[in-house]
Design a protein around this motif. Structure first.
Motif, PDB file in Angstrom:
ATOM      1  N   ASN A  98      38.980  42.428  40.612  1.00 29.51           N
ATOM      2  CA  ASN A  98      40.093  41.669  41.184  1.00 29.51           C
ATOM      3  C   ASN A  98      41.392  42.063  40.494  1.00 29.51           C
ATOM      4  O   ASN A  98      41.734  41.551  39.432  1.00 29.51           O
ATOM      5  CB  ASN A  98      39.840  40.165  41.036  1.00 29.51           C
ATOM      6  N   SER A 136      44.490  28.486  35.163  1.00 31.34           N
ATOM      7  CA  SER A 136      43.642  29.205  36.128  1.00 31.34           C
ATOM      8  C   SER A 136      44.336  29.436  37.459  1.00 31.34           C
ATOM      9  O   SER A 136      43.708  29.483  38.513  1.00 31.34           O
ATOM     10  CB  SER A 136      42.327  28.448  36.347  1.00 31.34           C
ATOM     11  N   HIS A 181      41.389  29.455  40.366  1.00 29.52           N
ATOM     12  CA  HIS A 181      41.811  28.692  41.538  1.00 29.52           C
ATOM     13  C   HIS A 181      41.951  29.571  42.778  1.00 29.52           C
ATOM     14  O   HIS A 181      42.041  29.041  43.897  1.00 29.52           O
ATOM     15  CB  HIS A 181      43.146  27.989  41.264  1.00 29.52           C
ATOM     16  N   SER A 182      41.998  30.887  42.609  1.00 25.95           N
ATOM     17  CA  SER A 182      42.051  31.765  43.779  1.00 25.95           C
ATOM     18  C   SER A 182      40.687  31.787  44.450  1.00 25.95           C
ATOM     19  O   SER A 182      39.695  31.304  43.896  1.00 25.95           O
ATOM     20  CB  SER A 182      42.447  33.192  43.363  1.00 25.95           C
ATOM     21  N   ARG A 183      40.610  32.384  45.621  1.00 25.04           N
ATOM     22  CA  ARG A 183      39.363  32.388  46.375  1.00 25.04           C
ATOM     23  C   ARG A 183      38.639  33.728  46.277  1.00 25.04           C
ATOM     24  O   ARG A 183      37.759  34.021  47.083  1.00 25.04           O
ATOM     25  CB  ARG A 183      39.657  32.046  47.840  1.00 25.04           C
ATOM     26  N   PHE A 184      38.978  34.531  45.252  1.00 24.82           N
ATOM     27  CA  PHE A 184      38.376  35.859  45.200  1.00 24.82           C
ATOM     28  C   PHE A 184      36.860  35.791  45.012  1.00 24.82           C
ATOM     29  O   PHE A 184      36.119  36.607  45.574  1.00 24.82           O
ATOM     30  CB  PHE A 184      39.042  36.718  44.105  1.00 24.82           C
ATOM     31  N   ASP A 186      35.296  34.678  48.320  1.00 24.53           N
ATOM     32  CA  ASP A 186      35.368  35.797  49.255  1.00 24.53           C
ATOM     33  C   ASP A 186      34.317  36.850  48.933  1.00 24.53           C
ATOM     34  O   ASP A 186      33.712  37.446  49.844  1.00 24.53           O
ATOM     35  CB  ASP A 186      36.762  36.425  49.224  1.00 24.53           C
ATOM     36  N   GLY A 199      47.155  31.523  40.167  1.00 25.57           N
ATOM     37  CA  GLY A 199      47.417  32.903  40.565  1.00 25.57           C
ATOM     38  C   GLY A 199      46.216  33.578  41.194  1.00 25.57           C
ATOM     39  O   GLY A 199      45.098  33.057  41.212  1.00 25.57           O
ATOM     40  N   ALA A 200      46.453  34.791  41.697  1.00 22.30           N
ATOM     41  CA  ALA A 200      45.440  35.519  42.449  1.00 22.30           C
ATOM     42  C   ALA A 200      44.265  35.968  41.588  1.00 22.30           C
ATOM     43  O   ALA A 200      43.185  36.255  42.110  1.00 22.30           O
ATOM     44  CB  ALA A 200      46.068  36.742  43.126  1.00 22.30           C
ATOM     45  N   THR A 201      44.450  36.050  40.267  1.00 25.71           N
ATOM     46  CA  THR A 201      43.359  36.493  39.393  1.00 25.71           C
ATOM     47  C   THR A 201      42.763  35.340  38.583  1.00 25.71           C
ATOM     48  O   THR A 201      41.899  35.559  37.740  1.00 25.71           O
ATOM     49  CB  THR A 201      43.851  37.591  38.428  1.00 25.71           C
ATOM     50  N   LYS A 233      43.959  34.065  33.551  1.00 22.06           N
ATOM     51  CA  LYS A 233      44.913  32.970  33.718  1.00 22.06           C
ATOM     52  C   LYS A 233      44.381  31.580  33.339  1.00 22.06           C
ATOM     53  O   LYS A 233      45.049  30.578  33.609  1.00 22.06           O
ATOM     54  CB  LYS A 233      45.463  32.921  35.159  1.00 22.06           C
TER      55      LYS A 233
END
Length: 466
Positions: free
Chosen positions: A75, A299, A306-309, A312, A301-303, A294
């Protein structure tokens, strides 16, 4: 309850040497990987050597996945997820070890370089929870990356290699510090005072203004940067440069029973989590090692978690197994079990007043479980259920793994959090689990080698048996 010291299980000889050897591998890792980018790069490189395949490459080829397949997800070069597919359908849930690979530090601002009284400085912004006064008057290194407008990435690592210069934030001399010493510790060093001294030699003559040379030291620093890295001042706009303590992690104590290093929080949990995955073969349930960025700033941001990576990635893997549906993703997440692998505060004999001894973590007493963290009335906490804790106890005791339980200090004394509550939002069973740390969030933290080893053993048992 009196927990047995784990060192008693490892007398002199081969048993103890296993503890020391594992800690030495970790010590070298900690010395080498001081940023989330460096950690991710190291873990991905080792994962590929161990037979893990890039999810994006598998998607591009349309590969059909099956039990036993090993997959990793990168990611943005700052977070990593590793999967070993189990014999059970993914819908039945995963056994997840979740840790973070970012640590408190100083970040270089986007427009950082300036000159004052012919001293070149870099302006910084601290990252995460730090005692700002701990970051002055010690050798610091620069790790990170410049990304130029043509897309070229230029790595930076200055201060940790033999012969490198180091940098630092100056402190006020004691002879003139009367007013400073009267301030609260939180105000003694202001955030805007954490600027890095990086040079003092004037270079070629620059522009003149009112008969005076302008920024000749700064110009010299820019010349050095361009010659060494091919970057210009404007390239700081798209750079991520982190200021970290310079120097290797070191054995600590006459008996070499501990490791002192930067970034134990939370790499002391990330490293054995990754190593545990390498020791798992043909699991019943899908095993996951989730190493995120993060956490120290929420937690976000995209990394961050809290992101959905991660969600996904699970959806993509389900799709490659031929079993994708929205309800399958939800079931896979909801049926999972997690150790949120983050550090706990070790009991410090110098500061007994902040700890409640019966519910504190101790060096040598093994893997730490925090049923809840949070602050005050458990605010912001994931509070694990008793049934889950009982199942984990059964597995650990069956495997003779030394463990302990803890709270983060006395009630109303302080508090903190992890990624546990974020994963629990999916309905997963989650508990915080990790290694006790002294000097947490200081530039140099300390852990016990035997606790690190018991964490490895505990994580392997969790992946295989929960």
């Amino acid at each position: 309850m009196e927990n047995r010291n784990a060192w008693e299980k490892y007398p002199e000889g081969e048993a103890k040497q296993k503890v020391m050897d594992f800690a030495e591998g970790y010590r070298r890792f900690l010395s080498k990987c001081k940023t989330e980018r460096e950690c991710a790069q190291e873990f991905i490189g080792r994962a590929r050597q161990a037979g893990f395949a890039d999810l994006n490459e598998l998607i591009a080829k349309g590969v059909s996945l099956k039990a036993g397949d090993k997959i990793y997800v990168d990611n943005m070069g700052k977070a990593v997820a590793l999967f070993i597919l189990g014999r059970q359908d993914l819908e039945q849930g995963m056994n997840i070890l979740g840790a973070h690979i970012d640590s408190p530090r100083l970040d270089i601002k986007q427009v950082p370089l300036y000159e004052d009284t012919q001293m070149a400085m870099l302006d910084t912004h601290y990252y995460g929870g730090v005692k700002k006064y701990q970051w002055v008057a010690l050798p610091l290194a620069l790790h990170g990356v410049f990304v130029k407008t043509d897309g070229a990435s230029v790595p930076v690592n200055i201060g940790d290699n033999p012969g490198d210069p180091v940098f630092g934030v100056s402190d006020l001399l004691i002879h003139l510090a009367g007013e400073q010493m009267e301030k609260k510790a939180s105000k003694m060093i202001e955030g805007e005072k954490l600027d890095l001294l990086i040079g003092s030699i004037p270079g070629r003559k620059g522009e003149e203004k009112e008969g005076k040379e302008k920024d000749v030291v700064k110009k010299n620093i820019l010349r050095i940067l361009e010659e060494a890295y091919g970057v210009k001042e404007e390239d700081f706009l798209s750079a991520e440069i982190e200021v970290v303590p310079a120097g290797e992690a070191r054995d600590y104590g006459f008996d070499r029973s501990m490791v002192m290093g930067y970034g134990h929080d939370d790499r002391v949990c990330a490293y054995p989590s990754f190593e545990a995955m390498l020791r798992v073969e043909a699991p019943e349930k899908t095993c996951v090692c989730l190493l995120v960025d993060k956490e120290e700033i929420g937690s976000v941001g995209a990394t961050g978690m809290h992101s959905r990576f991660f969600e996904d990635a699970v959806a993509e893997i389900l799709n490659l197994t031929g079993n994708y549906s929205e309800i399958s993703v939800r079931r896979a997440m909801r049926n999972s079990k997690v150790l949120s692998s983050d550090v706990s505060a070790a009991y410090d004999p110098n500061y007994p007043e902040v700890m409640e001894k019966r519910n504190a973590a101790y060096f040598g007493k093994g893997l730490v479980f925090n049923k809840y963290t949070g602050s005050r009335g458990k605010s912001g906490s994931n509070d694990a259920n008793a049934e889950y804790m009982a199942r984990i106890r059964h597995i650990l005791e069956e495997q003779n793994i030394t463990y302990q339980t803890s709270e983060l200090g006395k009630v109303d004394q302080g508090g903190g959090g992890t990624i546990a509550y974020i994963l629990a939002n999916y309905g997963m069973q989650v508990i915080d689990s990790g290694v006790a740390v002294l000097n947490m969030h200081a530039p140099w933290e300390i852990i016990s080698k035997v606790d690190l080893y018991e964490a490895l053993r505990g994580y392997v048992a969790f992946l295989e048996k929960i």
